[in-house]
Design an enzyme around this catalytic site. Structure first.
Site, mmCIF file in Angstrom:
data_model
loop_
_atom_site.group_PDB
_atom_site.id
_atom_site.type_symbol
_atom_site.label_atom_id
_atom_site.label_comp_id
_atom_site.label_asym_id
_atom_site.label_seq_id
_atom_site.Cartn_x
_atom_site.Cartn_y
_atom_site.Cartn_z
ATOM 1 N N ASP A 42 0.927 -1.327 0.021
ATOM 2 C CA ASP A 42 0.151 0.066 0.026
ATOM 3 C C ASP A 42 0.729 1.441 0.012
ATOM 4 O OD1 ASP A 42 -2.893 1.346 0.490
ATOM 5 O OD2 ASP A 42 -1.501 1.912 2.260
ATOM 6 N N LYS B 160 1.114 4.246 -3.019
ATOM 7 C CA LYS B 160 1.151 5.644 -3.124
ATOM 8 C C LYS B 160 2.359 6.106 -3.321
ATOM 9 C CE LYS B 160 -1.844 4.979 1.258
ATOM 10 N NZ LYS B 160 -2.018 4.781 2.520
HETATM 11 N N1 HSE Z 1 -4.851 0.920 4.554
HETATM 12 C C1 HSE Z 1 -4.569 2.499 4.286
HETATM 13 C C2 HSE Z 1 -3.578 2.812 5.561
HETATM 14 C C3 HSE Z 1 -5.557 3.280 4.362
HETATM 15 O O1 HSE Z 1 -3.555 2.189 6.400
HETATM 16 O O2 HSE Z 1 -2.915 3.746 5.612
HETATM 17 C C4 HSE Z 1 -5.113 4.738 3.829
HETATM 18 O O3 HSE Z 1 -4.610 4.784 2.584
#
Ligand code: HSE
Ligand code: NDP
Length: 446
Positions: free
Chosen positions: A209, A213
């Site tokens: 994740d 980003k």
């Molecule tokens: N799962 C992601 C986090 C959500 O914990 O940052 C926000 O993008």
């Protein structure tokens, strides 16, 4: 007699996905309807929604909205102007629905970083062709307006480095493990309960994740095409309570950082747990909070800090995009036409230079630690410190150290290259002095 005022057309919004973020967006659009209409010069009206389970209680009244079982059908509904995608996933219904909406010239707002990291350029090209907006402020760093900052506020700058804490779940887990001594699994369960984690939390804890980003932010920061495959990715699942205690003893905190930097050899993009000095600004960022630091030539160093996940903060960013769509102020998704984004030159991770924390499980026999130090010296790696310390549990089980069980040895190196370190560790492993894969955590000094 005055002529009748022209009717102000509302922006008709369809929301696909009514989970943590979607339900929060619908709730705020409803509660703040008058204020938003005043700020945007026209009403924003949710007219239709989509999710899997029509009967689930979501804390919002769905009576006034048309219901779609299929988000793709909602995306092609002629009665909406703006499609808000909050389903998630890089492919499947989210991708098909976004493509359908853009192809039909409908504006799209999404929080879906997995989709953008994988298909952001193709979707942007589609949006350029049909004149639709593709807005994704909520995709990176939750409630922090970092997309707008990079694309608009820093338009007059050349960015040299961007780094930060980009995943709320991981920072929440590491913070609570460190300060409350809780287990990894318990902290992750709480993060899921609070709506921070992805539907599949492996994306959070294995660093993917953060990488999604980072891929988006790197493109915005450097004006380059998204290059998610170039990112070196490591997560936090291998971080142990022992590592956290050692970090504390040595004056560090462990954070999962995403780093993108222009180096002499190209753009380096990496995601990994990082030792940062306990006194540094980034070390103070705890819990679900995110922080992004941008080094740029005109502004200098800029740091944005704020809530990185959760319904309210993410909905705040989604609604900022919907408001821009309502006002008609959305520019190109990545600030430039896709054809003018540069092809990035990759800098290989092997060239990365920095200090390292290395934890080895060393056979408890004479000469083992000395042999390891010799291997480091042969590779030209200077050691700042070496600490041999058993865990509290091991010391309690075997106070005299008679079991011959492997002992944790921690090395802190001065700056060296990734290649030199990996070569040295391969030799240490081949020598047979260690019984587990080494734990390697990079050190970032401010
Ligand atoms: N799962 C992601 C986090 C959500 O914990 O940052 C926000 O993008
Ligand atoms: P949730 O899992 O809470 O919600 C997902 C929603 O999508 C649910 O309402 C679900 O329906 C619906 N859905 C899933 N599959 C389908 C399908 N095949 N057809 C129709 N509807 C479907 O996710 P979040 O709200 O947490 O996240 C949504 C997006 O926002 C993701 O892209 C995520 O990465 C991103 N995001 C999330 C943040 C957060 O803090 N949670 C922060 C920033 C971005 P049902 O409810 O009926 O099961």
């Amino acid at each position: 007699m005055h002529a009748p005022l022209p009717e102000i057309m509302p922006l008709r919004v369809g929301i696909a996905g009514l989970g943590t973020v979607g339900a929060a967006v619908a709730g705020i659009l409803n509660r703040q309807a008058n204020q938003l209409a005043a700020r945007c010069g026209r009403p924003i009206r949710v007219t239709a929604v989509s999710a899997r389970d029509r009967n689930r209680d979501r804390g919002i009244d769905l009576a006034g909205y048309r219901w779609f079982d299929d988000p793709v059908a909602l995306a092609s509904d002629p009665e909406i102007d703006c499609f808000v995608e909050l389903v998630g996933g890089s492919d499947g219904p989210a991708r098909r629905a976004v493509e359908t909406a853009l192809a039909a010239g409908k504006h799209v707002v999404t929080a879906n970083k997995a989709l953008l990291a994988a298909h952001g350029l193709a979707l942007s090209e589609l949006a350029e062709r049909t004149g639709a907006a593709l807005a994704f402020e909520a995709s990176s760093a939750g409630g922090i307006p970092v997309v707008k900052t990079l694309r608009e506020a820093l338009a007059g700058n050349n960015v040299s480095k961007l780094y930060g804490i980009l995943n709320g779940t991981c920072n929440y887990i590491l913070s609570r493990m460190e300060t409350e001594g809780l287990t990894f699994d318990d902290c992750l369960k709480d993060a899921q309960r609070l709506g921070y984690a992805e539907a599949d939390p492996t994306f959070d804890v294995e660093g993917f994740d953060t990488a999604h980003k980072l891929a988006i932010l790197t493109s915005l920061a450097f004006g380059t095409k998204i290059d998610a495959e170039a990112i070196h990715v490591e997560g936090i699942s291998s971080i142990t309570p022992f590592d956290l205690r050692m970090a504390d003893d040595l004056g560090f905190r462990i954070k999962l950082l995403g780093v993108a930097e222009r180096t002499k050899t190209g753009i380096e993009q990496r995601v990994h747990p990082t030792m940062v000095a306990k006194t540094s600004a980034i070390a103070q960022v705890m819990g679900v909070t995110n922080a992004v630091t941008i080094d740029a030539d005109a502004v200098g160093e800029l740091t944005l800090v704020g809530p990185g996940a959760g319904g309210g903060p993410t909905a705040s960013a989604v609604i900022a995009d919907i408001a821009d769509v309502a006002r008609g102020t959305v520019g190109l998704p990545f600030g430039l036409p896709v054809s003018r984004l540069e092809q990035p030159v990759r800098s290989a991770m092997q060239r990365h230079e920095g200090g390292y924390y290395i934890r080895l499980a060393v056979a408890d026999r004479p000469g083992a630690a000395a042999a390891i130090v010799t291997r480091m010296a042969e590779a030209g790696i200077s050691l700042e410190s070496i600490v041999q310390r058993r865990s509290e549990a091991a010391a309690a089980r075997d106070p005299e150290g008679r079991s011959g069980a492997p002992v944790p040895v921690v090395l802190i190196t001065y700056a060296t290259t990734e290649r030199a370190l990996r070569d040295a560790l391969a030799k240490v492993s081949a020598d047979g002095h260690i019984s587990e894969n080494p734990q390697v955590i990079r050190i970032e000094r401010e």
